[in-house]
Scaffold this motif. Structure first.
Motif, PDB file in Angstrom:
ATOM      1  N   TYR C 368       0.842  -1.199   0.000  1.00 39.05           N
ATOM      2  CA  TYR C 368       0.000   0.000   0.000  1.00 39.05           C
ATOM      3  C   TYR C 368       0.880   1.254   0.000  1.00 39.05           C
ATOM      4  CZ  TYR C 368      -3.396   3.474   1.595  1.00 39.05           C
ATOM      5  OH  TYR C 368      -4.177   4.604   1.711  1.00 39.05           O
ATOM      6  N   LEU C 369       1.888   1.275   0.855  1.00 40.71           N
ATOM      7  CA  LEU C 369       2.793   2.427   0.876  1.00 40.71           C
ATOM      8  C   LEU C 369       3.568   2.540  -0.439  1.00 40.71           C
ATOM      9  CD1 LEU C 369       4.266   2.501   4.509  1.00 40.71           C
ATOM     10  CD2 LEU C 369       2.559   4.030   3.488  1.00 40.71           C
ATOM     11  N   MET C 386       7.480  -7.588  -0.778  1.00 37.13           N
ATOM     12  CA  MET C 386       7.005  -8.352   0.368  1.00 37.13           C
ATOM     13  C   MET C 386       6.640  -7.363   1.482  1.00 37.13           C
ATOM     14  SD  MET C 386       6.767 -11.546  -0.435  1.00 37.13           S
ATOM     15  CE  MET C 386       6.921 -12.696   0.915  1.00 37.13           C
ATOM     16  N   HIS C 387       7.341  -7.398   2.600  1.00 36.52           N
ATOM     17  CA  HIS C 387       6.942  -6.609   3.767  1.00 36.52           C
ATOM     18  C   HIS C 387       7.654  -5.275   3.859  1.00 36.52           C
ATOM     19  CE1 HIS C 387      10.750  -8.151   4.604  1.00 36.52           C
ATOM     20  NE2 HIS C 387      10.788  -7.700   5.839  1.00 36.52           N
ATOM     21  N   GLU C 388       8.532  -4.967   2.881  1.00 36.14           N
ATOM     22  CA  GLU C 388       9.207  -3.669   2.912  1.00 36.14           C
ATOM     23  C   GLU C 388       9.454  -3.196   1.499  1.00 36.14           C
ATOM     24  OE1 GLU C 388      12.602  -4.460   5.338  1.00 36.14           O
ATOM     25  OE2 GLU C 388      13.633  -5.654   3.820  1.00 36.14           O
ATOM     26  N   VAL C 389       9.625  -1.881   1.361  1.00 34.83           N
ATOM     27  CA  VAL C 389       9.785  -1.293   0.037  1.00 34.83           C
ATOM     28  C   VAL C 389      10.906  -0.250   0.104  1.00 34.83           C
ATOM     29  CG1 VAL C 389       7.978   0.443   0.471  1.00 34.83           C
ATOM     30  CG2 VAL C 389       8.590  -0.139  -1.878  1.00 34.83           C
ATOM     31  N   PRO C 434       6.617  -0.996   7.247  1.00 35.10           N
ATOM     32  CA  PRO C 434       5.612  -0.448   8.171  1.00 35.10           C
ATOM     33  C   PRO C 434       5.183  -1.445   9.254  1.00 35.10           C
ATOM     34  CG  PRO C 434       4.605  -1.002   6.059  1.00 35.10           C
ATOM     35  CD  PRO C 434       6.072  -1.244   5.896  1.00 35.10           C
ATOM     36  N   THR C 435       5.288  -2.728   8.984  1.00 38.55           N
ATOM     37  CA  THR C 435       4.775  -3.835   9.804  1.00 38.55           C
ATOM     38  C   THR C 435       3.251  -3.855   9.821  1.00 38.55           C
ATOM     39  OG1 THR C 435       4.458  -3.013  12.066  1.00 38.55           O
ATOM     40  CG2 THR C 435       6.737  -3.543  11.382  1.00 38.55           C
ATOM     41  N   GLU C 436       2.726  -4.950  10.335  1.00 38.10           N
ATOM     42  CA  GLU C 436       1.275  -5.155  10.348  1.00 38.10           C
ATOM     43  C   GLU C 436       0.568  -4.408  11.467  1.00 38.10           C
ATOM     44  OE1 GLU C 436       3.565  -7.222  11.281  1.00 38.10           O
ATOM     45  OE2 GLU C 436       2.994  -8.205  13.171  1.00 38.10           O
ATOM     46  N   THR C 437       1.326  -3.852  12.408  1.00 42.89           N
ATOM     47  CA  THR C 437       0.636  -3.264  13.568  1.00 42.89           C
ATOM     48  C   THR C 437       0.297  -1.789  13.361  1.00 42.89           C
ATOM     49  OG1 THR C 437       2.690  -2.768  14.772  1.00 42.89           O
ATOM     50  CG2 THR C 437       1.671  -4.927  15.167  1.00 42.89           C
ATOM     51  N   GLU C 438       0.478  -1.266  12.144  1.00 41.36           N
ATOM     52  CA  GLU C 438       0.076   0.115  11.866  1.00 41.36           C
ATOM     53  C   GLU C 438      -1.304   0.139  11.217  1.00 41.36           C
ATOM     54  OE1 GLU C 438       1.610   2.600  13.061  1.00 41.36           O
ATOM     55  OE2 GLU C 438       3.246   1.344  13.811  1.00 41.36           O
ATOM     56  N   SER C 439      -2.109   1.080  11.658  1.00 37.53           N
ATOM     57  CA  SER C 439      -3.458   1.218  11.104  1.00 37.53           C
ATOM     58  C   SER C 439      -3.394   1.953   9.770  1.00 37.53           C
ATOM     59  CB  SER C 439      -4.335   2.009  12.066  1.00 37.53           C
ATOM     60  OG  SER C 439      -3.888   3.354  12.096  1.00 37.53           O
TER      61      SER C 439
END
Lengths: 465, 130, 495
Positions: C368-369, C386-389, C434-439
């Motif tokens: 998304y980011l 994956m989990h980082e950009v 960002p990790t999954e714990t950010e809204s």
């Protein structure tokens, strides 16, 4: 699956959909399918339990905690690298502040001054304790700090002297760690066993020292609690052109005794757990690491330095990072990255609360308690002292029955009676290592002594392994 | 960026100035620029040592990088620049003057001829930078 | 100066706070030590006793509490806000774990206690070992290493021991150019020469490149998966085969495991050894730089070499010390038990579904980011991540603005900057995890701030170059700090 709710994951179903819309996708599976080849995907279900609630979690872990017996439920005479001293309540309250607890390594100094200033203060206090010029911001524990110290000494002497001597009674875990670290490295280890009085044999040491030796490591107080004769050892090592590495497992000793730095050590490493860190079954504890200014460039681990900001205000930054793995990579002074930051903070708070007098009093009371036990045990029928040299707060006693039996039989009566020495290769069956700190009261020690006394005479003490 | 025409240059971004049978060596303007503010210099060889072409004779450090200095010529190391101790910024401010690093007595002056001249080096740098 | 939309954390009541040593007043103390009632000893010879007083601070408890409370307020933390450090997995740290680690039944355990008094603790350790086995498909786990790099060293020593036992000792190891610095540093400590492997143009390792480099001196490959570019190594299972066929073993750096839980099991791809960072993937707090924990998982072939002791799964649980092929130990006792316990509480609460959901949401948030920021910044690798950009400053450099300026300006908007200038293979990188714990709200606020900073780069570059302006200190002089190292308080001069 995508709707599984975890209280730590804020995304709701509609929000997930909104994000997917921005990506032009219809499902999270589609997203992952774009990245992960089908053949790589795990198709089964993980052999793990389902999510539980916090109350269920707390219940389960409290149940497990109750399966343990801990050192507040019994009288503990265990030491040997982990020590039960008093821990001020303020420490946990301060380190549990989220701003300390949940910060990363302070790579962005403008918004990490709290951690950075605390580490600068920590470095200063470690230097004061050990009598050294510079200290790093911590390593993992005392054992790995010693292993790192050997390789630092090797580098300081430009790799030209391949041998490191581990002299006298060094903690067996520390020794084993050095052996493992040196399996593949350029250093070969020489082990110099203690002589009959439990300390380093000066004669043997001077015979062993040669032009191949980069350093001699000595633990003082040593694994048996005895003080090594550093004023004699130090010039001997230096005359051979080698460095002296001193290991300390309970730094309280340095409040009472002449510091390793004052006695001429080139590198001092130690275990910081005794200074305000819970026992926690052996970790996380704290590796302390200090040296002389002239060896600064060979120091492993992070360093914090003082500087100024764009307005000339005092501030602190991570510095001399070119020694470290993220810049020098294969040629770094160590691979260490994450250290034990929060444990270093605990120690800083402990030292600031106790101050020089408090620390000295704790050391003195611990030693006095151990001396009380020593005198009483030497008078117990069937018991004896194995060594008689000056000591700090640990001692090895000879038991009338195997030490393991002493420990086993005293456990139901509420004692962790000590550490049987035959747990280690070459250790003797009728020897028990015990420790006293300031938290033991006279009555508690008396009850320990009277329980010990019941072992008298029903066996002949074995001498020698 | 400066490329003084009287100097010779190596692919490792050192410059060489020949003075009789001696060579003065330093880091080029390009090298100091890409390294950033120099904070520390450690010499690997001492005066009196014999160094060969390609030997690592020093390490130059900035805050976030380390650069090895490879000797572009061989010979006896005569002198290192001790004035840089505490004034490492000279490597940045005056790379071809006060920021010199080493002085070597050339064992084979022909080695200098193998190095690039200023215009060749300038083209080499332009290619690297693109 | 532009107006900065206040997001969070930048408008606090900032106290000034001197050094402990500057606060110290002779005669104060913050602790009354226990006394036992036995006479104080006088047996130690005078020449052994400390003469020079330690210059530790002398302060009362309220002063110490205030000192550290004030210092804490100068820190940014996950509890303060989004902390998007790439490859660091700065996710929220559940508070219950702190309570559980502080239970007397765990915190007051001495490591030398008889094993029958440690049954609960050993169950916790066995639970974490089993969970890590389940998530990776590997055969056995040791919890002893204290951090990721410590696990790397151990893992490489295991590879060395295994190949030596095969009668096939080797001297080199392949490490991708994008690897963390710890990889080549660990390789050196384990006696290997690190050989750099370039990735293909799209940032992915290629089978042929690895095959070409494999010879009978190459012990294997160290690989971070997904890699530090945030990309899935889609050739990895083929690469593992190539390495194995040449007699090598594959080491997995688990720094980025947060992208894989329940989605891909590294053991299934052919990894032989892997370390975990419990302080990343399993939510234990970073503590300003530790303590972490770096367990290592291995295949059956490597199990005999694991450090001692290992937990023996009987009833009761026991510790096994007699393991003749073991590499020994890499530290004292049983590892960072307190950290392992916190990870256990996280894994227990999350369960299989929760952990899988965490990885899926970590991937979604990063993508998304990536899309939201792709107009304002160059995205180093535009494909799904994956989990980082990774972004770069290429579009901003035209205005004389660099990655460092963008990072510092983000602070004025109340955010911690991303990891910058890493990995080295992407010049001027900004690595966002960002990790999954950010809204979604927080992700949007962060993206808005970055986009605003990109706009400022064109309109008012000097604001960025002099940033930050809102924290209590401005940009710090790191050059001066390195040139004239001041690493401890100087008691003899007024500073």
């Amino acid at each position: 699956m995508a709707d599984t709710v975890s209280r730590f994951i804020p995304a709701t179903g509609p929000e997930i959909e909104r994000m997917l819309n921005v990506l032009g996708l219809s499902s999270v599976d589609d997203l992952i399918g774009q990245v992960v080849p089908r053949g790589d995907m795990f198709q089964g279900s993980l052999p793990m339990a389902s999510p539980i609630s916090e109350p269920e979690l707390v219940h389960e872990l409290k149940r497990l905690a109750l399966l343990n017996t801990h050192t507040d439920q019994v009288l503990s005479f265990l030491g040997a690298g982990a020590y039960k001293h008093g821990i001020p309540s303020a420490i946990s309250h301060l380190v549990d502040r989220g701003e300390f607890l949940t910060a990363y390594t302070p790579y962005q100094p403008e918004i990490s001054q709290g951690t950075l200033q605390a580490m600068y203060e920590f470095q200063t206090m470690v230097c004061e304790l050990f009598g050294m010029d510079v200290a790093n911001a911590s390593t993992y524990d005392g054992a790995s700090a010693l292993a790192e110290a050997l390789s630092m000494a090797h580098r300081v002497l430009r790799g030209r002297r391949p041998r490191a001597i581990l002299a006298g009674a060094i903690h067996p875990d520390y020794r084993a760690t050095c052996v493992t670290y040196s399996r593949a490295g350029p250093i070969s280890l020489a082990h110099l066993p203690p002589r009959r009085d439990g300390r380093v044999s000066i004669q043997d040491l001077s015979r062993q020292l040669d032009r191949e030796t980069c350093c001699v490591a000595v633990q003082s107080p040593n694994f048996y609690g005895l003080l090594e004769d550093l004023p004699v050892i130090c010039p001997l090592v230096h005359d051979a052109g080698a460095l002296l590495v001193v290991v300390v497992t309970d730094p309280h000793a340095c409040a009472l005794l002449r510091s390793p730095g004052e006695l001429g050590a080139d590198i001092v490493v130690g275990e910081g757990q005794a200074l305000g860190i819970p026992l926690s079954m052996g970790g996380p504890h704290l590796g302390l690491f200090a040296t002389r200014r002239r060896y600064l460039r060979q120091l492993p681990g992070r360093l914090v330095g003082r500087t100024v900001d764009s307005q000339g205000q005092r501030g602190f930054v991570l510095t001399l990072a070119t020694r470290e793995q993220h810049i020098r990579r294969a040629r770094a002074t160590s691979n260490i990255c994450t250290n034990q930051g929060l444990c270093a903070l605990m120690v800083s708070i402990y030292l600031s609360l106790l101050g020089p007098d408090g620390l000295r009093q704790v050391a003195m009371q611990s030693h006095s308690n151990a001396l009380y036990l020593k005198k009483a045990i030497s008078a117990l029928p069937g018991f004896d002292l194995v060594y008689n040299a000056p000591f700090f707060h640990e001692l090895v006693i000879r038991t009338p029955v195997p030490a393991a039996r002493v420990v086993e039989e005293m456990l139901p009566d509420g004692f962790f009676a000590g550490l049987p020495m035959d747990r280690f290769p070459g250790g003797r069956s009728h020897e028990l290592l015990i420790c006293a700190t300031e938290v033991l009261g006279k009555e508690q020690m008396d009850s320990f002594l009277s329980r010990l006394a019941r072992f008298r005479g029903n066996a002949t003490p074995a001498r020698g392994a | 960026m400066q490329f003084p025409p009287e100097l010779r240059y190596s692919q490792e971004h050192e410059w060489v100035r020949v003075e009789g049978d001696e060579a003065v060596i330093g880091l080029t303007d390009f090298a100091q620029h890409s390294l950033g503010d120099v904070v520390y210099i450690e010499y690997r060889s001492q005066p009196g040592d014999h160094v060969a072409v390609g030997d690592v004779v020093a390490e130059v450090e900035s805050v976030k990088a380390v650069s090895e200095v490879f000797s572009p010529v061989g010979g006896e190391l005569l002198d290192t620049n001790e004035d840089l101790d505490g004034a490492e910024e000279l490597v940045n401010q005056d790379p071809y003057g006060g920021g010199w690093l080493l002085r070597i007595r050339l064992s084979d002056p022909a080695q200098v001829d193998a190095l690039m001249d200023a215009s060749t080096y300038q083209a080499f740098v332009a290619e690297q930078d693109s | 100066m532009s107006t900065v939309k206040t997001t969070s954390g930048t408008n606090g009541l900032l106290q000034s706070e001197p050094l402990l040593f500057e606060r110290s007043v002779e005669g104060r103390t913050g602790w009354r030590p226990a006394t036992s009632g036995v006479p104080l000893a006088d047996d130690l010879p005078e020449d052994l006793l400390r003469q020079a007083p330690m210059r530790l601070p002398e302060l009362s408890e309220p002063e110490v509490v205030r000192h550290y409370t004030r210092l804490s307020q100068w820190n940014y933390s996950i509890d303060t806000g989004l902390y998007p450090l790439g490859s660091c997995t700065m996710k929220y740290n559940p508070r219950v774990a702190e309570d559980l680690a502080a239970l007397d039944g765990f915190a007051q355990l001495h490591p030398w206690q008889p094993v029958e008094t440690l049954q609960g603790a050993l169950h916790v350790m066995a639970f974490v070992e089993d969970s890590l086995k389940a998530l990776t498909g590997l055969h056995a786990v040791t919890l002893q290493p204290a951090a990721g790099a410590h696990g790397e060293l151990l893992g490489l020593l295991l590879i060395r021991a295994c190949q030596e036992s095969r009668g096939d000792p080797r001297s080199k190891i392949l490490v991708p150019a994008s690897a963390h610095g710890t990889n080549p540093a660990s390789a050196s400590m384990a006696g290997y020469q690190a050989v750099e492997v370039p990735a293909g143009p799209d940032g992915i390792l290629e089978v042929d490149t690895v095959a070409r480099l494999m010879d009978d001196q190459v012990a294997g490959l160290m690989v971070t998966h997904p890699n530090t570019l945030g990309l899935y190594e889609r050739n990895l299972s083929s690469i593992c085969k190539v390495v194995h066929e040449a007699g090598g073993l594959v080491y997995g750096d688990g720094a980025n495991l947060n992208a894989l839980m329940g989605i891909v099991r590294p053991g299934d791809l052919g990894m032989d050894v892997m370390h975990f960072n419990l302080h990343k993937t399993f939510s234990t707090p970073h503590g300003g730089g530790g303590p972490g924990a770096g367990p290592v998982a291995v295949t059956q072939e490597l199990e005999p070499f694991l450090p001692v002791p290992v937990i023996h799964r009987g009833d009761p649980l026991t510790l096994e010390w007699d393991r003749p092929n073991s590499v020994g130990r890499v530290r004292s006792f049983y590892g960072n038990f307190g950290v392992v316990l916190r990870a256990a509480s996280y894994i227990m609460e999350m369960g299989a579904q929760g952990l899988t959901h965490a990885s899926r949401m970590a991937i979604l948030n990063a993508n998304y980011l990536r899309v939201r920021l792709s107009k304002a910044f160059e995205v180093a690798f535009p494909q799904p991540c994956m989990h980082e950009v990774i972004l770069t400053d290429r579009l901003q450099r035209a205005h004389g603005v660099q990655t460092i300026d963008i990072a510092k300006r983000l602070m004025d908007y109340g955010f911690h900057p991303p990891t910058v200038y890493f990995p080295l293979v992407v010049p001027h990188a900004m690595m966002i995890e960002p990790t999954e714990t950010e809204s979604l709200d927080e992700l949007d606020a962060f993206a808005d701030a970055l986009i605003q900073v990109a706009r400022e780069a064109g309109q008012q570059p000097d604001t960025l170059k002099s940033a930050p302006s809102r924290p209590s200190l401005g940009r710090l002089d790191e050059v001066g700090a390195a040139r004239f190292p001041d690493l401890r308080y100087d008691f003899d001069s007024t500073q």
